[in-house]
Write an enzyme that holds these catalytic residues in place. Structure first.
Site, short mmCIF file in Angstrom:
data_model
loop_
_atom_site.label_atom_id
_atom_site.label_comp_id
_atom_site.label_asym_id
_atom_site.label_seq_id
_atom_site.Cartn_x
_atom_site.Cartn_y
_atom_site.Cartn_z
N CYS A 155 -15.36 -16.80 8.32
CA CYS A 155 -15.94 -15.60 7.72
C CYS A 155 -17.45 -15.56 7.93
CB CYS A 155 -15.64 -15.58 6.23
SG CYS A 155 -13.89 -15.66 5.83
N ARG B 63 -17.32 -13.77 13.62
CA ARG B 63 -16.84 -14.84 12.74
C ARG B 63 -15.59 -14.45 11.98
NH1 ARG B 63 -20.85 -18.69 11.90
NH2 ARG B 63 -19.78 -19.38 10.02
N TRP C 47 -12.14 -13.55 7.91
CA TRP C 47 -11.07 -14.10 8.74
C TRP C 47 -10.08 -14.73 7.77
CZ3 TRP C 47 -10.20 -19.43 10.83
CH2 TRP C 47 -9.27 -19.44 11.87
N ASN D 257 -17.65 -18.17 2.52
CA ASN D 257 -17.18 -18.66 3.81
C ASN D 257 -16.73 -20.10 3.62
OD1 ASN D 257 -16.73 -19.33 6.52
ND2 ASN D 257 -18.88 -19.81 6.87
N GLY D 258 -15.46 -20.37 3.89
CA GLY D 258 -14.93 -21.72 3.72
C GLY D 258 -13.60 -21.70 3.01
N SER E 19 -14.50 -27.52 23.34
CA SER E 19 -15.41 -28.68 23.34
C SER E 19 -14.68 -29.95 23.75
CB SER E 19 -16.03 -28.84 21.95
OG SER E 19 -16.89 -27.75 21.66
N GLN F 281 -19.76 -26.56 19.78
CA GLN F 281 -20.71 -25.49 20.11
C GLN F 281 -21.52 -25.11 18.87
OE1 GLN F 281 -22.56 -21.82 20.27
NE2 GLN F 281 -20.64 -21.87 19.18
N SER F 282 -20.83 -24.86 17.77
CA SER F 282 -21.50 -24.40 16.56
C SER F 282 -22.17 -25.53 15.79
CB SER F 282 -20.50 -23.70 15.63
OG SER F 282 -19.56 -24.63 15.11
N THR G 50 -18.00 -27.16 13.08
CA THR G 50 -16.54 -27.19 13.12
C THR G 50 -16.00 -28.16 12.06
OG1 THR G 50 -16.72 -26.83 15.50
CG2 THR G 50 -14.56 -27.46 14.65
N GLU H 84 -8.65 -25.68 30.13
CA GLU H 84 -9.60 -24.66 29.66
C GLU H 84 -9.28 -23.28 30.23
OE1 GLU H 84 -12.94 -22.89 27.78
OE2 GLU H 84 -11.66 -24.63 27.38
N LYS I 122 -8.40 -20.05 27.93
CA LYS I 122 -9.10 -18.76 28.00
C LYS I 122 -8.11 -17.61 28.15
CE LYS I 122 -12.98 -19.94 27.07
NZ LYS I 122 -12.26 -20.81 26.21
N GLU J 289 -6.08 -17.16 24.74
CA GLU J 289 -6.79 -16.76 23.53
C GLU J 289 -7.32 -15.34 23.57
OE1 GLU J 289 -10.21 -19.13 22.45
OE2 GLU J 289 -10.85 -19.33 24.53
N HIS K 91 7.95 -34.30 35.86
CA HIS K 91 8.53 -34.83 34.63
C HIS K 91 8.83 -33.71 33.63
CE1 HIS K 91 7.68 -38.88 36.05
NE2 HIS K 91 6.47 -38.45 36.38
N LYS L 11 -14.98 -17.25 15.76
CA LYS L 11 -15.85 -18.08 16.59
C LYS L 11 -16.07 -19.48 16.03
CE LYS L 11 -18.81 -18.69 19.99
NZ LYS L 11 -18.30 -18.81 21.36
#
Length: 687
Positions: free
Chosen positions: A2, A33, A100, A127-128, A379, A424-425, A428, A556, A560, A563, A579, A682
């Site tokens: 959020c 966010r 969110w 937020n949290g 990451s 990144q942030s 996390t 990755e 992408k 997502e 396999h 994000k």
């Protein structure tokens, strides 16, 4: 996660329309966010209480959907209640939230601000996640509180009202807003950033945090505002009565267009905005109700810092979407990541890497029993891409850990380990829990983040900022490539004492200098990737095979695609093809194979042959000039994407860009919002 935002104007006249637009624009900056619902609270028209004091009743507006939905809803409601948008306020405090969803589906009742009940005595944006909300909810229900939402947040304003009512009933008529909030914090468990508003404390705001990010921005408006005082002296700013605007935000992107003077609020701090001043108190959990009164906390003196960000960084410029802009910014972001850190030397001097954030710990890292990389999502993939070169140049075993899994397993971390946390942030939640666990076990902790002042940057022993610039698109692009480059430089720094690898290191440094040009070259594939996206637009699934350095590229690239375009895609280790995954291959399923020139090239040729023999629908990413070598039956048997060749450990930086472009164009062509993918946000600050 959020986004929370607040705006307080002091000694400066602002009309209600202006205040609304400031709040709406702050939410737009934070919409990455969370964007499934939103809400704001402003004051109603003033009235006199029985004591003749002017008072304002908070108005709350909440709406399901994005910020534009909220804006339309608010102006419709304002018109229906005939609220005067031109009414002026010399002092006013407004709060806002974009959500969110974690507890309860997106709906007006579950949106923030959450309220203490009828009359909106206490309002909170959050937020949290509050992990003990069910216990608190049961307790408050027994005390007569009725709950309307499904959120964990609603217990907070109701708890604030309970604390306030209890204090006043016991005769403490002077209980301050900050003491109420400190007592509320004493009962909360989990991660949170909170902003409180109350009609009992008009024109005041309280902000506090534990684990989730929160910043204060200060904008002074008088011409003689400094009068010789230190520019960033928060005490001086608090004591004067000059006109000013104060901002609270989850992220600097919502503040930078107003001011560059900021305070990064620390865990456990309670920031009280009142009468144009800023006071900071320190939460101490053992303190609480003492006799019939709430105990008085200790105060904290802090200085403001100067925000190293430009407004242009948070605008789209000539691009249609943030993701598109951030993909095309990578030559510049990589240059910024490396600036001042690479030294070519002269004819007699060796080429070296300078990482100032590690200089006091580099010898300890070299002596480590092992290096453990810990991250989530993109990451984690970036660390995986860098693992081979770090092992090669350091000679130290490197292991990979997904942060949440490490904490779940309580996996062994030793004092002799170096634990590297990639985010990144820098906020996390799972990575922060893993950091706490590693610190408890005595490991040397290194942070690699894109955010100065973030929790990971503050709580690790040392670290490296990737300096990729502000990244707003939910799908990380330029931060990923900068993370790989930073970790390649980390490998060079660790191995700098080995004469045997000097030639290899110098070749890599030369490759780093030239890397931005190679990225500019590969970005010219934009139109080609758009044409490929048109061919794949109706597909339901996509496989991506890679190995060696490019196993991470496969993971990755698939991440992408899934997502943002919402197409099922899987990145797979090519060595595991036989396999199980080979059973999926037929003439319909599109398969991307990463087969650029490196030590695994011949093995990838073999993989392509096997897929071709089973009539696989192949798309091959190869080095320039290798089209014939990777197409078993000639150019008609597969589609080839040729990319520039660079040093093997840097090839993942080049190889991921066509896949980023493919994901972008697939998403746009399929009609989805590329900057706000479904169900994602994000900065994941909840577990």
């Amino acid at each position: 996660m959020c986004g929370i935002f607040a705006y307080l104007n002091y000694n400066v006249k602002r009309d209600r329309r202006f205040i609304l637009e400031i709040l709406f624009n702050g939410l737009r900056r934070l919409e990455y966010r969370g964007y499934d619902s939103a809400g704001i609270s402003i004051d109603s028209s003033s009235s006199s209480d029985p004591n003749g004091q002017l008072s304002f009743s908070p108005l709350v507006f909440r709406q399901e959907g994005n910020i534009d939905s909220l804006v339309k809803s608010v102006y419709k409601d304002v018109a229906s209640i005939k609220l005067n948008l031109e009414e002026l306020f010399c002092v006013h405090a407004g709060i806002a939230h974009t959500r969110w969803a974690t507890h309860g589906e997106p709906s007006p009742k579950n949106s923030h601000p959450q309220t203490s009940g009828a009359g909106n005595e206490f309002l909170v944006v959050h937020n949290g996640v509050i992990t003990n909300y069910e216990v608190l909810k049961e307790t408050l229900t027994r005390h007569g509180f009725n709950f309307e939402s499904e959120t964990d947040t609603e217990v907070i304003p109701k708890l604030a009202k309970y604390v306030f009512d209890k204090a006043t009933e016991e005769g403490d008529q002077s209980v301050t807003f900050s003491l109420v909030v400190l007592e509320v914090m004493r009962h909360l468990e989990g991660a949170y950033a909170l902003i409180f508003k109350s009609h009992h404390y008009p024109n005041e705001l309280i902000a506090c945090k534990r684990g989730s990010p929160l910043l204060l921005g200060v904008k002074e408006l008088s011409e003689d505002m400094h009068s010789g005082a230190p520019f960033l002296d928060l005490k001086f700013i608090s004591e004067n009565r000059h006109p000013k605007e104060l901002f609270l935000s989850s992220d600097a992107s919502a503040i930078v267009e107003h001011t560059k003077k900021v305070l990064v609020i620390e865990d456990g701090e309670v920031v009280h905005l009142k009468d144009g001043g800023v006071s900071i108190l320190k939460f101490e959990n053992e303190k609480g109700i003492c006799g019939n009164a709430l105990s008085r906390p200790s105060s904290v003196q802090r200085a403001l810092s100067f925000l190293e960000m430009e407004v242009e960084q948070i605008n789209k410029g000539k691009y249609e979407h943030y993701m598109q802009k951030e993909i095309h910014e990578q030559p510049e972001s990589l240059t910024t990541t490396m600036r001042g850190r690479l030294k070519r030397g002269g004819s007699t001097k060796a080429k070296t890497v300078l990482l100032g954030g590690l200089k006091d710990h580099i010898k300890s890292i070299r002596r480590s029993r092992r290096i453990v990389f810990i991250g989530c999502g993109t990451s984690y993939n970036a660390a995986l891409a860098a693992r081979p070169i770090i092992e090669e140049l350091s000679g130290v075993p490197v292991t990979m850990e997904i942060a949440s899994d490490l904490v779940d397993r309580q996996g062994p971390i030793y004092r002799e380990d170096t634990a590297v946390f990639v985010s990144q942030s820098g906020e996390t939640a799972d990575t922060l829990l893993a950091l706490e666990y590693a610190l408890e076990n005595g490991a040397l902790c290194v942070g690699i983040t894109n955010t100065v002042g973030s929790a990971i940057a503050r709580n690790t022993h040392c670290g490296i900022h990737i300096n990729a610039g502000c990244e707003i698109g939910v799908a990380s692009t330029k931060a990923y490539t900068s993370q790989i480059v930073v970790m390649a430089m980390l490998a060079l720094a660790i191995g700098d004492d080995a004469i045997s690898s000097q030639a290899r290191r110098e070749v890599i440094i030369d490759g780093l200098f030239d890397l931005p040009n190679k990225v500019r070259e590969v970005l010219k594939l934009d139109q080609e990737m758009k044409e490929l996206a048109k061919l794949l637009i109706a597909e339901q699934s996509l496989l991506v095979f890679g190995r060696g350095y490019n196993f991470a590229t496969a993971l990755e690239g698939a991440l992408k695609v899934k997502e943002v375009s919402l197409m099922h895609s899987e990145g797979m280790l090519a060595g595991e093809m036989k396999h199980g995954p080979l059973a999926l291959v037929d003439e319909n399923l599109p398969i991307i194979v990463i087969a650029t020139r490196d030590a695994c090239f011949s093995k990838q040729q073999s993989v392509i042959q096997q897929l071709h023999a089973r009539k696989g629908r192949l798309i091959v990413v190869c080095s320039k000039g290798d089209a014939a070598a990777v197409c078993p039956g000639g150019s008609s048997s597969c589609r080839v994407i040729e990319v520039p060749q660079v040093e093997d450990c840097l090839q993942p930086v080049v190889n991921i860009i066509p896949l980023q472009l493919l994901a972008y164009h697939l998403t746009v062509l399929r009609g989805y919002n590329v900057d706000q993918p479904r169900n994602l946000a994000k900065s994941v600050t909840t577990q």
